[in-house]
Motif scaffolding. Structure first.
Motif, PDB file in Angstrom:
ATOM      1  N   LEU A   1      -3.288   5.968  -0.753  1.00 18.64           N
ATOM      2  CA  LEU A   1      -3.834   6.696   0.379  1.00 18.64           C
ATOM      3  C   LEU A   1      -3.084   8.019   0.524  1.00 18.64           C
ATOM      4  CD1 LEU A   1      -5.486   6.891   3.059  1.00 18.64           C
ATOM      5  CD2 LEU A   1      -3.657   5.568   4.145  1.00 18.64           C
ATOM      6  N   VAL A   2      -3.833   9.114   0.708  1.00 15.34           N
ATOM      7  CA  VAL A   2      -3.235  10.431   0.942  1.00 15.34           C
ATOM      8  C   VAL A   2      -3.939  11.058   2.137  1.00 15.34           C
ATOM      9  CG1 VAL A   2      -2.785  12.737   0.024  1.00 15.34           C
ATOM     10  CG2 VAL A   2      -2.702  10.751  -1.511  1.00 15.34           C
ATOM     11  N   THR A   3      -3.153  11.516   3.115  1.00 18.26           N
ATOM     12  CA  THR A   3      -3.730  12.260   4.232  1.00 18.26           C
ATOM     13  C   THR A   3      -3.210  13.694   4.187  1.00 18.26           C
ATOM     14  OG1 THR A   3      -1.972  11.540   5.766  1.00 18.26           O
ATOM     15  CG2 THR A   3      -4.015  10.255   5.731  1.00 18.26           C
ATOM     16  N   LEU A   4      -4.056  14.629   4.596  1.00 15.45           N
ATOM     17  CA  LEU A   4      -3.712  16.051   4.601  1.00 15.45           C
ATOM     18  C   LEU A   4      -4.105  16.657   5.938  1.00 15.45           C
ATOM     19  CD1 LEU A   4      -2.828  18.691   3.178  1.00 15.45           C
ATOM     20  CD2 LEU A   4      -5.176  18.885   2.298  1.00 15.45           C
ATOM     21  N   LEU A   5      -3.111  17.210   6.638  1.00 19.04           N
ATOM     22  CA  LEU A   5      -3.342  17.889   7.914  1.00 19.04           C
ATOM     23  C   LEU A   5      -2.446  19.120   7.947  1.00 19.04           C
ATOM     24  CD1 LEU A   5      -4.151  18.360  10.831  1.00 19.04           C
ATOM     25  CD2 LEU A   5      -2.666  16.466  11.511  1.00 19.04           C
ATOM     26  N   ILE A   6      -3.040  20.304   7.813  1.00 20.43           N
ATOM     27  CA  ILE A   6      -2.247  21.528   7.717  1.00 20.43           C
ATOM     28  C   ILE A   6      -3.090  22.730   8.154  1.00 20.43           C
ATOM     29  CG2 ILE A   6      -2.883  21.962   5.319  1.00 20.43           C
ATOM     30  CD1 ILE A   6       0.655  22.513   6.771  1.00 20.43           C
ATOM     31  N   GLY A   7      -2.431  23.695   8.785  1.00 19.87           N
ATOM     32  CA  GLY A   7      -3.133  24.930   9.106  1.00 19.87           C
ATOM     33  C   GLY A   7      -2.808  25.535  10.455  1.00 19.87           C
ATOM     34  N   VAL A   8      -2.249  24.737  11.373  1.00 17.85           N
ATOM     35  CA  VAL A   8      -2.013  25.284  12.706  1.00 17.85           C
ATOM     36  C   VAL A   8      -1.017  26.435  12.676  1.00 17.85           C
ATOM     37  CG1 VAL A   8      -0.142  23.689  13.349  1.00 17.85           C
ATOM     38  CG2 VAL A   8      -1.615  24.686  15.123  1.00 17.85           C
ATOM     39  N   ASN A   9      -0.046  26.381  11.760  1.00 21.89           N
ATOM     40  CA  ASN A   9       0.941  27.458  11.712  1.00 21.89           C
ATOM     41  C   ASN A   9       0.395  28.706  11.018  1.00 21.89           C
ATOM     42  OD1 ASN A   9       3.309  26.119  12.986  1.00 21.89           O
ATOM     43  ND2 ASN A   9       2.965  24.681  11.310  1.00 21.89           N
ATOM     44  N   ASN A  10      -0.591  28.537  10.142  1.00 19.42           N
ATOM     45  CA  ASN A  10      -1.297  29.707   9.619  1.00 19.42           C
ATOM     46  C   ASN A  10      -1.971  30.447  10.764  1.00 19.42           C
ATOM     47  OD1 ASN A  10      -1.150  27.688   7.292  1.00 19.42           O
ATOM     48  ND2 ASN A  10      -1.901  29.511   6.217  1.00 19.42           N
ATOM     49  N   GLU A  11      -2.616  29.674  11.631  1.00 19.44           N
ATOM     50  CA  GLU A  11      -3.287  30.273  12.795  1.00 19.44           C
ATOM     51  C   GLU A  11      -2.270  30.875  13.748  1.00 19.44           C
ATOM     52  OE1 GLU A  11      -4.377  30.857  16.687  1.00 19.44           O
ATOM     53  OE2 GLU A  11      -3.230  29.051  16.216  1.00 19.44           O
ATOM     54  N   PHE A  12      -1.232  30.110  14.082  1.00 17.35           N
ATOM     55  CA  PHE A  12      -0.244  30.539  15.076  1.00 17.35           C
ATOM     56  C   PHE A  12       0.482  31.810  14.647  1.00 17.35           C
ATOM     57  CE2 PHE A  12       4.062  30.376  16.909  1.00 17.35           C
ATOM     58  CZ  PHE A  12       3.747  30.315  18.261  1.00 17.35           C
TER      59      PHE A  12
ATOM     60  N   VAL B   1       0.850  -1.187   0.000  1.00 16.77           N
ATOM     61  CA  VAL B   1       0.000   0.000   0.000  1.00 16.77           C
ATOM     62  C   VAL B   1       0.891   1.244   0.000  1.00 16.77           C
ATOM     63  CG1 VAL B   1      -1.751   1.286   1.253  1.00 16.77           C
ATOM     64  CG2 VAL B   1      -1.807  -1.213   1.258  1.00 16.77           C
ATOM     65  N   SER B   2       0.710   2.104  -0.976  1.00 18.53           N
ATOM     66  CA  SER B   2       1.495   3.339  -1.040  1.00 18.53           C
ATOM     67  C   SER B   2       0.728   4.460  -0.359  1.00 18.53           C
ATOM     68  CB  SER B   2       1.815   3.711  -2.492  1.00 18.53           C
ATOM     69  OG  SER B   2       0.631   3.901  -3.243  1.00 18.53           O
ATOM     70  N   TYR B   3       1.398   5.164   0.544  1.00 20.54           N
ATOM     71  CA  TYR B   3       0.747   6.143   1.405  1.00 20.54           C
ATOM     72  C   TYR B   3       1.571   7.418   1.414  1.00 20.54           C
ATOM     73  CZ  TYR B   3      -0.693   8.208   5.931  1.00 20.54           C
ATOM     74  OH  TYR B   3      -1.094   9.056   6.941  1.00 20.54           O
ATOM     75  N   LEU B   4       0.907   8.543   1.120  1.00 17.25           N
ATOM     76  CA  LEU B   4       1.529   9.862   1.156  1.00 17.25           C
ATOM     77  C   LEU B   4       0.871  10.697   2.248  1.00 17.25           C
ATOM     78  CD1 LEU B   4       3.351  12.104  -0.061  1.00 17.25           C
ATOM     79  CD2 LEU B   4       1.449  12.614  -1.633  1.00 17.25           C
ATOM     80  N   ALA B   5       1.671  11.194   3.187  1.00 19.45           N
ATOM     81  CA  ALA B   5       1.168  12.030   4.278  1.00 19.45           C
ATOM     82  C   ALA B   5       1.681  13.451   4.102  1.00 19.45           C
ATOM     83  CB  ALA B   5       1.613  11.465   5.623  1.00 19.45           C
ATOM     84  N   LEU B   6       0.771  14.406   4.027  1.00 17.88           N
ATOM     85  CA  LEU B   6       1.111  15.811   3.794  1.00 17.88           C
ATOM     86  C   LEU B   6       0.772  16.632   5.031  1.00 17.88           C
ATOM     87  CD1 LEU B   6      -0.506  16.132   0.245  1.00 17.88           C
ATOM     88  CD2 LEU B   6       1.900  15.686   0.760  1.00 17.88           C
ATOM     89  N   GLY B   7       1.697  17.501   5.459  1.00 17.71           N
ATOM     90  CA  GLY B   7       1.367  18.307   6.624  1.00 17.71           C
ATOM     91  C   GLY B   7       2.510  19.097   7.225  1.00 17.71           C
TER      92      GLY B   7
ATOM     93  N   PRO C   1       5.515   5.053   4.740  1.00 14.75           N
ATOM     94  CA  PRO C   1       4.823   6.264   4.286  1.00 14.75           C
ATOM     95  C   PRO C   1       5.791   7.291   3.705  1.00 14.75           C
ATOM     96  CG  PRO C   1       4.072   5.611   6.471  1.00 14.75           C
ATOM     97  CD  PRO C   1       5.261   4.758   6.166  1.00 14.75           C
ATOM     98  N   ALA C   2       5.395   7.890   2.598  1.00 14.14           N
ATOM     99  CA  ALA C   2       6.126   9.035   2.059  1.00 14.14           C
ATOM    100  C   ALA C   2       5.572  10.262   2.771  1.00 14.14           C
ATOM    101  CB  ALA C   2       5.924   9.144   0.556  1.00 14.14           C
ATOM    102  N   ILE C   3       6.425  10.997   3.455  1.00 16.82           N
ATOM    103  CA  ILE C   3       5.965  12.124   4.269  1.00 16.82           C
ATOM    104  C   ILE C   3       6.556  13.427   3.746  1.00 16.82           C
ATOM    105  CG2 ILE C   3       5.944  13.140   6.574  1.00 16.82           C
ATOM    106  CD1 ILE C   3       6.016  10.349   7.748  1.00 16.82           C
ATOM    107  N   ILE C   4       5.676  14.353   3.373  1.00 15.38           N
ATOM    108  CA  ILE C   4       6.076  15.703   2.981  1.00 15.38           C
ATOM    109  C   ILE C   4       5.546  16.629   4.062  1.00 15.38           C
ATOM    110  CG2 ILE C   4       6.009  17.483   1.195  1.00 15.38           C
ATOM    111  CD1 ILE C   4       7.370  14.930   0.300  1.00 15.38           C
ATOM    112  N   ALA C   5       6.387  16.953   5.036  1.00 19.40           N
ATOM    113  CA  ALA C   5       5.961  17.740   6.181  1.00 19.40           C
ATOM    114  C   ALA C   5       7.196  18.272   6.903  1.00 19.40           C
ATOM    115  CB  ALA C   5       5.123  16.890   7.141  1.00 19.40           C
TER     116      ALA C   5
END
Length: 223
Positions: A93-104, A26-32, A65-69
């Motif tokens: 599979l691709v997961t996306l979790l981003i935004g806390v640093n925009n807020e911070f 299973v190929s999995y890319l995690a973005l964040g 997992p391939a992780i771009i974060a």
């Protein structure tokens, strides 16, 4: 393992994989950002690795997992990193979790919405234009950590605003959306959910996030 058994097992994770994947994993890319790389915990304890291990426990092979974060990344920085990375065009599979640093960093909600929409569209492309393979995670609330507690109300209010936007965008694109913010808000009542730095999630919390993703996958197979 017989091919029929492999295909049956794959169905249990939302048919995210194909016969080709049964041979290669299973190929999995995690973005964040820091929440994806797992700042302050071992690499194999972040949520992408715990999720991959969970998939493996069902008898399915997976590639690491391939992780771009990176810690501190905003949406625009993640976009730039994706554009400059050599990524395959079809992940199972691709997961996306981003935004806390925009807020911070006090960036505007309008900027976040623009960039986040582009990131969702890019995630769909990287999932081979198969929207069911993309899982968007809500932004955790660091107001419920020792670091954020003094400013909890302000932080939580802004996190809620950013999450309202990312959910609306994810829903408009028909992507899977997973609310992990509620889990993060247990960080003060259960100190074991917070890493030793007093700010980032612990391995225990990442495990709960991985469980939520798997639960969402299983719910989709029952639809």
């Amino acid at each position: 393992m017989k091919l029929t058994k492999i295909i049956l097992g794959f169905t249990m994770i939302l048919s995210l994989v194909s016969c080709k994947t049964s041979q290669e994993g299973v190929s999995y890319l995690a973005l964040g950002d820091s929440y994806t790389i797992g700042e302050s915990v071992a690499t194999n304890s972040n949520f992408p690795y715990q999720l991959a291990d969970s998939i493996s426990n069902d008898g399915m092979e997976y590639t690491s997992p391939a992780i771009i974060a990176r810690t501190g990344w905003r949406t625009d920085q993640l976009l730039g990193a994706i554009e400059s990375s050599y990524l395959k065009k079809e992940y199972d599979l691709v997961t996306l979790l981003i935004g806390v640093n925009n807020e911070f960093q006090g960036r505007s909600l309008e900027e976040y919405e623009r960039d986040f929409t582009l990131l969702c569209q890019k995630s769909i492309e990287l999932a081979g234009n198969k929207k069911e393979r993309v899982f968007v995670l809500s932004i955790p609330d660091y107001g419920f950590t020792p670091y954020g507690k003094p400013n909890m109300n302000r932080i939580s209010s802004r996190i809620d605003s950013f999450n309202a936007s990312n959910k609306r965008i994810a829903d408009s694109l028909q992507l899977n959306y997973i609310d992990i913010t509620g889990i993060s808000r247990q960080g003060l009542s259960d100190p074991d959910l917070v890493a030793d730095d007093g700010l980032h999630p612990s391995a225990k919390m990442y495990g709960l996030w991985a469980q939520e993703i798997r639960r969402k996958m299983q719910m989709k197979t029952q639809d």
